[in-house]
Scaffold this motif. Structure first.
Motif, PDB file in Angstrom:
ATOM      1  N   LEU A 144       6.240   4.758  -4.039  1.00  0.00           N
ATOM      2  CA  LEU A 144       6.034   4.064  -3.545  1.00  0.00           C
ATOM      3  C   LEU A 144       6.459   5.306  -2.140  1.00  0.00           C
ATOM      4  O   LEU A 144       6.187   6.039  -2.278  1.00  0.00           O
ATOM      5  CB  LEU A 144       7.378   3.008  -2.734  1.00  0.00           C
ATOM      6  N   GLY A 145       5.813   5.035  -0.739  1.00  0.00           N
ATOM      7  CA  GLY A 145       5.823   5.922   0.529  1.00  0.00           C
ATOM      8  C   GLY A 145       6.845   6.411   0.399  1.00  0.00           C
ATOM      9  O   GLY A 145       7.890   5.599   0.816  1.00  0.00           O
ATOM     10  N   VAL A 146       6.881   8.207   0.272  1.00  0.00           N
ATOM     11  CA  VAL A 146       7.731   9.084   0.911  1.00  0.00           C
ATOM     12  C   VAL A 146       8.097   9.143   2.701  1.00  0.00           C
ATOM     13  O   VAL A 146       7.346   9.823   2.809  1.00  0.00           O
ATOM     14  CB  VAL A 146       8.161  10.277   0.098  1.00  0.00           C
ATOM     15  N   PRO A 147       8.832   9.138   3.018  1.00  0.00           N
ATOM     16  CA  PRO A 147       8.772   9.432   5.017  1.00  0.00           C
ATOM     17  C   PRO A 147       9.076  10.697   4.907  1.00  0.00           C
ATOM     18  O   PRO A 147       9.471  11.482   4.214  1.00  0.00           O
ATOM     19  CB  PRO A 147      10.621   9.015   5.356  1.00  0.00           C
ATOM     20  N   SER A 148       8.528  11.291   5.594  1.00  0.00           N
ATOM     21  CA  SER A 148       8.638  12.527   6.264  1.00  0.00           C
ATOM     22  C   SER A 148      10.018  13.229   6.733  1.00  0.00           C
ATOM     23  O   SER A 148      10.903  12.323   6.559  1.00  0.00           O
ATOM     24  CB  SER A 148       8.276  12.493   7.723  1.00  0.00           C
TER      25      SER A 148
ATOM     26  N   SER B 295      15.666   9.533  13.872  1.00  0.00           N
ATOM     27  CA  SER B 295      13.537   8.993  14.242  1.00  0.00           C
ATOM     28  C   SER B 295      12.775  10.231  13.038  1.00  0.00           C
ATOM     29  O   SER B 295      11.822   9.890  13.082  1.00  0.00           O
ATOM     30  CB  SER B 295      13.994   9.417  16.182  1.00  0.00           C
ATOM     31  N   ALA B 296      13.196  11.688  13.241  1.00  0.00           N
ATOM     32  CA  ALA B 296      12.702  12.493  12.022  1.00  0.00           C
ATOM     33  C   ALA B 296      11.929  12.202  11.086  1.00  0.00           C
ATOM     34  O   ALA B 296      11.251  12.264  10.193  1.00  0.00           O
ATOM     35  CB  ALA B 296      13.644  13.831  12.315  1.00  0.00           C
ATOM     36  N   TYR B 297      12.864  10.956  10.810  1.00  0.00           N
ATOM     37  CA  TYR B 297      13.040  10.000   9.168  1.00  0.00           C
ATOM     38  C   TYR B 297      11.823   9.027   9.145  1.00  0.00           C
ATOM     39  O   TYR B 297      11.590   8.345   7.984  1.00  0.00           O
ATOM     40  CB  TYR B 297      13.864  10.385   8.124  1.00  0.00           C
ATOM     41  N   GLU B 298      11.386   8.690  10.247  1.00  0.00           N
ATOM     42  CA  GLU B 298      11.073   7.053  10.706  1.00  0.00           C
ATOM     43  C   GLU B 298       9.884   6.929   9.542  1.00  0.00           C
ATOM     44  O   GLU B 298       9.258   7.167   9.735  1.00  0.00           O
ATOM     45  CB  GLU B 298      10.341   6.804  11.729  1.00  0.00           C
TER      46      GLU B 298
ATOM     47  N   GLY C 112       0.848  -1.188  -0.227  1.00  0.00           N
ATOM     48  CA  GLY C 112       0.124   0.020  -0.336  1.00  0.00           C
ATOM     49  C   GLY C 112       1.048   1.198   0.057  1.00  0.00           C
ATOM     50  O   GLY C 112       1.421   1.286  -1.042  1.00  0.00           O
ATOM     51  N   ASP C 113       0.268   1.712   0.568  1.00  0.00           N
ATOM     52  CA  ASP C 113       1.129   3.538   1.080  1.00  0.00           C
ATOM     53  C   ASP C 113       2.750   3.541   2.527  1.00  0.00           C
ATOM     54  O   ASP C 113       2.331   4.750   2.655  1.00  0.00           O
ATOM     55  CB  ASP C 113      -0.249   4.572   1.320  1.00  0.00           C
ATOM     56  N   GLU C 114       2.605   2.111   2.619  1.00  0.00           N
ATOM     57  CA  GLU C 114       3.885   2.203   3.402  1.00  0.00           C
ATOM     58  C   GLU C 114       4.801   3.742   2.828  1.00  0.00           C
ATOM     59  O   GLU C 114       4.630   2.727   1.883  1.00  0.00           O
ATOM     60  CB  GLU C 114       4.231   0.595   4.253  1.00  0.00           C
ATOM     61  N   ALA C 115       5.733   3.489   3.753  1.00  0.00           N
ATOM     62  CA  ALA C 115       6.300   4.771   3.489  1.00  0.00           C
ATOM     63  C   ALA C 115       7.387   4.097   3.859  1.00  0.00           C
ATOM     64  O   ALA C 115       7.935   2.717   4.805  1.00  0.00           O
ATOM     65  CB  ALA C 115       6.928   5.723   4.642  1.00  0.00           C
TER      66      ALA C 115
END
Length: 543
Positions: A436-440, A457-460, A404-407
């Motif tokens: 695919l999903g891009v992490p924050s 952790s900011a990019y988890e 799905g849209d998992e980062a």
């Protein structure tokens, strides 16, 4: 007469205050210099003459003129020519006693030839932006930028006056390198060097083994070679773009210099099997086109190259010039940052063989197509890209149905270092082709960003791909990366990450940079790897 050193010291001691910047073009009213301040005209494009206090000078791009206060100035632009120049008003002040300043007379040349025109124009653009902002601090910063600009101008002017032979000749060489499309004469170059035309020519030939005009022709022919290989333009268009008056004169000069007509030259290069690649990603493109390079940079950092059996190694990480000369390639392909000035090494490469330098920041598909055009493999490139797009679409549908849209977070591990990979390299496939999903936060990273474990952790992400970072291809680095990864699994902060808790961490750090090189071959291989890893049973979360 004052010495150049005295003039230089004087100019450096003055205070300079920026007053006004104005851009003038063919649609604007011509500049009027009736002021008690100094003026600076910096030309981007202009043909004609300028008369300053009764003395006439020719106008041409990449020239500047210093206008004294109250000078009588008249511009005579040719009727069919475009005008584009900057007019800058400024004050020059000198200390006359403690704490007191008076207007200064600038004893510098009125006419200046610009050897750093791109730098100066960039500085002016920045000055304009800051002055327009209306902010007092920005106005102050604009004046600081002006100090840098005026220093660069005056230092060049003083160098042109000084009898430093090698330096004066180097200035003219730089000018030719940057301005080869313009009409350049021996007289103009000798004036720039501050010498008589005959003395300048003798000194130039002694330094370079060829006359100034022969040197200029070589530059133009070198640029024409790249245009012939990289563009589909007509000979007439290419000739004019590099400074030749017509295609017939260009063809004669080209054959005299290279021993081949432009047509024969292009045919020879396109069907040559003696191609030297000086970058791994360019080598990857060649392999995707079915070409094993004749010569290349070879090391284990990009494992593909270590499998070559017939390729001549011309260096491990950087080109070994002696090996490159010995290999005698017909064509050298390399890359670099976009810059108007060639590096010293690039100039040497040009002397060994025709050298094509692709911009580093060019999209990989455009790189691939460009190289295919150079080597006559356009059809192969088109077919390859069609297969790639079909394969990417197939893998994308499978992964989107599965996760799905998992980062997906890509973490690079090096020796004592860690990074988050962004939109280039591996990200161009994950986030671009596979969508695919891009992490924050990762969306803002162009290439990669070094981070600490605390910052990670900011990019988890929901899933983590572990790959290598700045691997040099050595066994030592293999061991160091393994130890770094092992240490992660004993770290409480790492173990607390969501992807780690859910067993959604995938390892491919033992493949050096096989999957992180920005090239067609790597991206195709990574489609397979991403499908294998993310569709495997190990991708199921553990609660």
């Amino acid at each position: 007469m004052k010495s150049s050193n005295n003039i230089s010291d004087k100019l450096a001691s003055y205070l300079y205050k920026l007053e006004h910047v104005k851009r003038v073009n063919s649609n604007s009213a011509p500049v009027q210099h009736e002021t008690s301040s100094h003026g600076l005209l910096l030309l981007k494009e202009a043909k004609g003459d300028i008369v300053i206090d009764g003395r006439s000078y020719s106008l041409q791009p990449h020239k500047a003129f210093i206008l004294p206060p109250h000078a009588a100035v008249r511009l005579q632009i040719h009727q069919d020519a475009q005008a584009d120049y900057y007019y800058i008003q400024f004050h020059a002040l000198e200390a006359v006693e403690q704490g007191c300043y008076a207007p200064a007379a600038l004893n510098c040349p009125v006419e200046l030839f610009l050897t750093h025109s791109r730098f100066l124009i960039d500085r002016i653009h920045e000055m304009e932006r800051k002055l327009r902002s209306g902010n007092s601090w920005d106005s102050m910063k604009a004046n600081i930028i002006f100090q840098e600009l005026i220093a660069a101008l005056f230092q060049d002017a003083i160098r042109e006056q000084q009898p430093d032979l090698n330096q004066a000749i180097s200035v003219t060489m730089d000018y030719m390198e940057q301005n080869y499309p313009l009409h350049i004469t021996r007289m103009q170059l000798s004036e720039m060097a501050g010498m008589s035309a005959d003395y300048y020519s003798r000194a130039f030939k002694k330094k370079n083994g060829k006359s100034p005009m022969e040197y200029l022709t070589d530059i133009r022919i070198s640029q024409a070679k790249q245009s012939l290989l990289l563009s589909g333009d007509s000979f007439r268009s290419i000739a004019q773009s590099v400074g030749f008056s017509d295609e017939f004169y260009f063809s004669r000069k080209f054959k005299a210099t290279t021993g081949r007509s432009p047509t024969a030259y292009v045919k020879k290069i396109k069907y040559s099997d003696k191609i030297a690649s000086l970058k791994h990603f360019l080598t990857g493109h060649l392999i995707a086109l079915g070409i094993e390079p004749y010569a290349a940079i070879i090391n284990n950092a990009y494992p593909v190259t270590s499998r070559f059996r017939n390729t001549v190694a011309v260096g491990g990480f950087n080109p070994d010039l002696e090996k490159l000369v010995s290999a005698k390639p017909d064509l050298i392909i390399t890359s670099g940052l976009h810059d108007d000035e060639k590096s010293h090494k690039e100039k040497i490469f040009d002397q060994i063989a025709t050298t094509v330098t692709l911009p580093y920041d060019l999209d990989w598909r455009n790189q691939f197509i460009t190289i295919a055009n150079i080597v006559g493999r356009e059809k192969e490139a088109s077919d390859w890209l069609e297969r790639y797009e079909h394969k990417a679409e197939k893998v994308r549908k499978q992964l989107q149905a599965h996760i799905g849209d998992e980062a997906i977070l890509v973490v690079g591990i090096g020796e004592g270092r860690m990074c988050v990979y962004g939109q280039r390299n591996i990200g161009t496939v994950l986030y671009g082709d596979l969508k695919l999903g891009v992490p924050s936060g990762a969306a803002d990273i162009v290439h990669y960003k070094e981070v600490t474990l605390e910052e990670l952790s900011a990019y988890e992400g929901d899933r983590i791909l572990l790959t290598s970072f700045q691997h040099d291809g050595t066994a030592h680095m293999d061991g160091a990366i393994r130890r770094e990864v092992q240490a992660l699994w004993t770290n409480k902060q790492w173990l607390a990450f969501k992807a780690v808790r859910n067993g959604a961490v995938y390892s491919m750090y033992d493949s050096q940079h096989l999957y992180t090189c920005y090239t067609s071959l790597t991206h195709d291989l990574f489609l397979d790897k991403a499908q294998q890893l993310l569709m495997s049973d190990s991708s199921k979360r553990r609660s």
